[in-house]
Design a protein around this motif. Sequence first.
Motif, short mmCIF file in Angstrom:
data_model
loop_
_atom_site.label_atom_id
_atom_site.label_comp_id
_atom_site.label_asym_id
_atom_site.label_seq_id
_atom_site.Cartn_x
_atom_site.Cartn_y
_atom_site.Cartn_z
N GLU A 182 -6.67 23.56 -23.85
CA GLU A 182 -7.55 24.33 -24.72
C GLU A 182 -8.30 25.40 -23.93
O GLU A 182 -8.46 25.30 -22.72
N SER A 183 -8.82 26.39 -24.68
CA SER A 183 -9.50 27.54 -24.08
C SER A 183 -10.71 27.16 -23.22
O SER A 183 -11.33 26.11 -23.43
N THR A 184 -11.02 28.02 -22.29
CA THR A 184 -12.27 27.93 -21.53
C THR A 184 -13.41 28.23 -22.51
O THR A 184 -13.31 29.17 -23.29
N ILE A 185 -14.48 27.43 -22.47
CA ILE A 185 -15.64 27.74 -23.31
C ILE A 185 -16.80 28.17 -22.42
O ILE A 185 -17.19 27.45 -21.50
N VAL A 186 -17.34 29.36 -22.71
CA VAL A 186 -18.49 29.83 -21.94
C VAL A 186 -19.66 30.07 -22.90
O VAL A 186 -19.51 30.67 -23.96
N ASP A 187 -20.81 29.53 -22.52
CA ASP A 187 -22.02 29.61 -23.35
C ASP A 187 -22.83 30.82 -22.91
O ASP A 187 -23.28 30.88 -21.76
N LEU A 188 -23.01 31.77 -23.83
CA LEU A 188 -23.78 32.98 -23.50
C LEU A 188 -25.16 32.97 -24.15
O LEU A 188 -25.83 33.99 -24.22
N THR A 189 -25.60 31.80 -24.62
CA THR A 189 -26.89 31.76 -25.30
C THR A 189 -28.04 31.44 -24.35
O THR A 189 -29.20 31.43 -24.75
N GLU A 190 -27.75 31.13 -23.09
CA GLU A 190 -28.80 30.81 -22.12
C GLU A 190 -28.92 31.96 -21.13
O GLU A 190 -28.04 32.80 -21.04
N GLU A 191 -29.98 31.92 -20.37
CA GLU A 191 -30.24 32.96 -19.37
C GLU A 191 -29.04 33.15 -18.44
O GLU A 191 -28.55 34.25 -18.24
N ILE A 192 -28.56 32.02 -17.92
CA ILE A 192 -27.38 32.08 -17.04
C ILE A 192 -26.19 31.50 -17.81
O ILE A 192 -26.26 30.38 -18.31
N PRO A 193 -25.11 32.28 -17.95
CA PRO A 193 -23.95 31.78 -18.69
C PRO A 193 -23.44 30.47 -18.07
O PRO A 193 -23.50 30.30 -16.85
N ALA A 194 -22.94 29.59 -18.91
CA ALA A 194 -22.47 28.29 -18.42
C ALA A 194 -21.07 27.99 -18.96
O ALA A 194 -20.76 28.30 -20.11
N ILE A 195 -20.26 27.38 -18.12
CA ILE A 195 -18.93 26.94 -18.57
C ILE A 195 -19.10 25.56 -19.20
O ILE A 195 -19.53 24.62 -18.54
N LEU A 196 -18.78 25.44 -20.48
CA LEU A 196 -18.89 24.14 -21.15
C LEU A 196 -17.57 23.38 -21.12
O LEU A 196 -17.56 22.16 -21.27
N ALA A 205 -12.66 33.66 -12.09
CA ALA A 205 -12.37 34.86 -12.90
C ALA A 205 -13.60 35.27 -13.70
O ALA A 205 -13.92 36.46 -13.81
N LEU A 206 -14.32 34.29 -14.24
CA LEU A 206 -15.53 34.60 -15.01
C LEU A 206 -16.60 35.21 -14.11
O LEU A 206 -17.29 36.16 -14.50
N GLU A 207 -16.70 34.67 -12.91
CA GLU A 207 -17.72 35.18 -11.98
C GLU A 207 -17.45 36.62 -11.57
O GLU A 207 -18.39 37.39 -11.34
N ARG A 208 -16.19 36.98 -11.50
CA ARG A 208 -15.88 38.38 -11.17
C ARG A 208 -16.41 39.34 -12.23
O ARG A 208 -16.75 40.47 -11.94
N VAL A 209 -16.51 38.86 -13.48
CA VAL A 209 -16.98 39.72 -14.56
C VAL A 209 -18.49 39.59 -14.78
O VAL A 209 -19.17 40.56 -15.08
N LEU A 210 -19.00 38.36 -14.62
CA LEU A 210 -20.39 38.10 -15.01
C LEU A 210 -21.36 37.93 -13.86
O LEU A 210 -22.57 37.95 -14.06
N GLY A 211 -20.87 37.71 -12.66
CA GLY A 211 -21.76 37.31 -11.58
C GLY A 211 -22.00 35.81 -11.67
O GLY A 211 -21.08 35.07 -11.99
N GLU A 212 -23.26 35.38 -11.47
CA GLU A 212 -23.54 33.95 -11.40
C GLU A 212 -23.28 33.23 -12.72
O GLU A 212 -23.68 33.69 -13.78
N ILE A 213 -22.61 32.07 -12.66
CA ILE A 213 -22.50 31.22 -13.85
C ILE A 213 -22.66 29.76 -13.44
O ILE A 213 -22.52 29.42 -12.27
#
Length: 349
Positions: A182-196, A205-213
Amino acid sequence: METIYAAMTEDRLEEAAIRRAGEILRAGGLVAFPTETVYGLGGDAFNPESSRKIYAAKGRPSDNPLIVHICRLEDLEGAALYVPEEALRLAGAFWPGPLTMILPKRPELPRETTGGLDTVAVRFPSNKIAQALISAGGGFIAAPSANRSGRPSPTLARYCREDLDGRVDMIIDGGQVGLGLESTIVDLTEEIPAILRPGFVTREALERVLGEIRAESTAADADRDTAPKAPGMKYRHYAPKGKLTVVDGDRDSVAAWINGRVRAAAERGLRTGVICTEETKNLYRAELVKSVGFRDDEASIARELFRVLREFDDEGAEEIYAESFDGSGLGAAVMNRLLKAAGQRLVRV
Ligand code: TXA
Ligand code: MG
């Protein structure tokens, strides 16, 4: 109910069947369909009755929210209350594809679809059959994986049939899915995005786009009293009927330890199984030895893992041991699913 079956490929869509599926969805019915990750069980995301039917067909607790699938980037605003800049950057990098984003939900979206939450999970899949179906169904299709609750997500239409025949209006066979987890789930509702939930879009790959997660420890969540961020993570998943244990260590120690346990189980009259790889399959002497792919090709392992778990059930394995996988990159997603299947039972040798 009598389930309708249709088959097609991404290169050759069957227009009549897609139209039929769209009518079913718009009328509040359910259609199982392929995506690039796993098969989904779709219903109109804006129809609370459809979402209720999804929970009933899957036997899924109704506090476990559904992912809303879209087929055009501009529809993100139709599900999310607002679209932060990070979401657009992620969409630019990974959509259409195996990434789900959690955002604040629009009030019009029924709570039945979001499991009572104020947030919504949104995904734009790349599979062409999925895109055509979402469009035909009105553009917003709620879809969990198309398995009965607790079983591995289906990577073939045959498994949708096994789990859902007679419980859904239509099943579209689009062959074996390409990715298998199943897909990667990333939570963008908090200050720092989180992988759920880890998946093909890796943390790196996410860090290359978003910075810290942050990577939520879903293993730890299972033992905590507090509600985990992705409610689905608290349920026992993919559990095979047999007792599964994941074994970590160097290659030869793992094989020796597993063979010892297998011998003891066989002496007790149990049917034994081993989940291993092409590189190691000759080391084992269990009744059912199944390779999930090549260790140096993690994508092959991701694609076959759920099928292998289902096969152990079909063949009546009672005690199963699995090699462990590297916890970085795609290996993190494989290991996450394997540990869930094992109820977090991990032995280090
Ligand atoms: O690849 C996939 O994501 C597949 C295909 C069909 O698209 N779908 C899928 O759906 O895996 P499902 O329902 O099996 O898993 C959805 C997960 C659950 O763990 C659920 O708790 C979480 O997403 N989720 C959904 N909405 C959420 C929300 N608003 N906040 C946090 N977690 C959410
Ligand atoms: Mg699922």
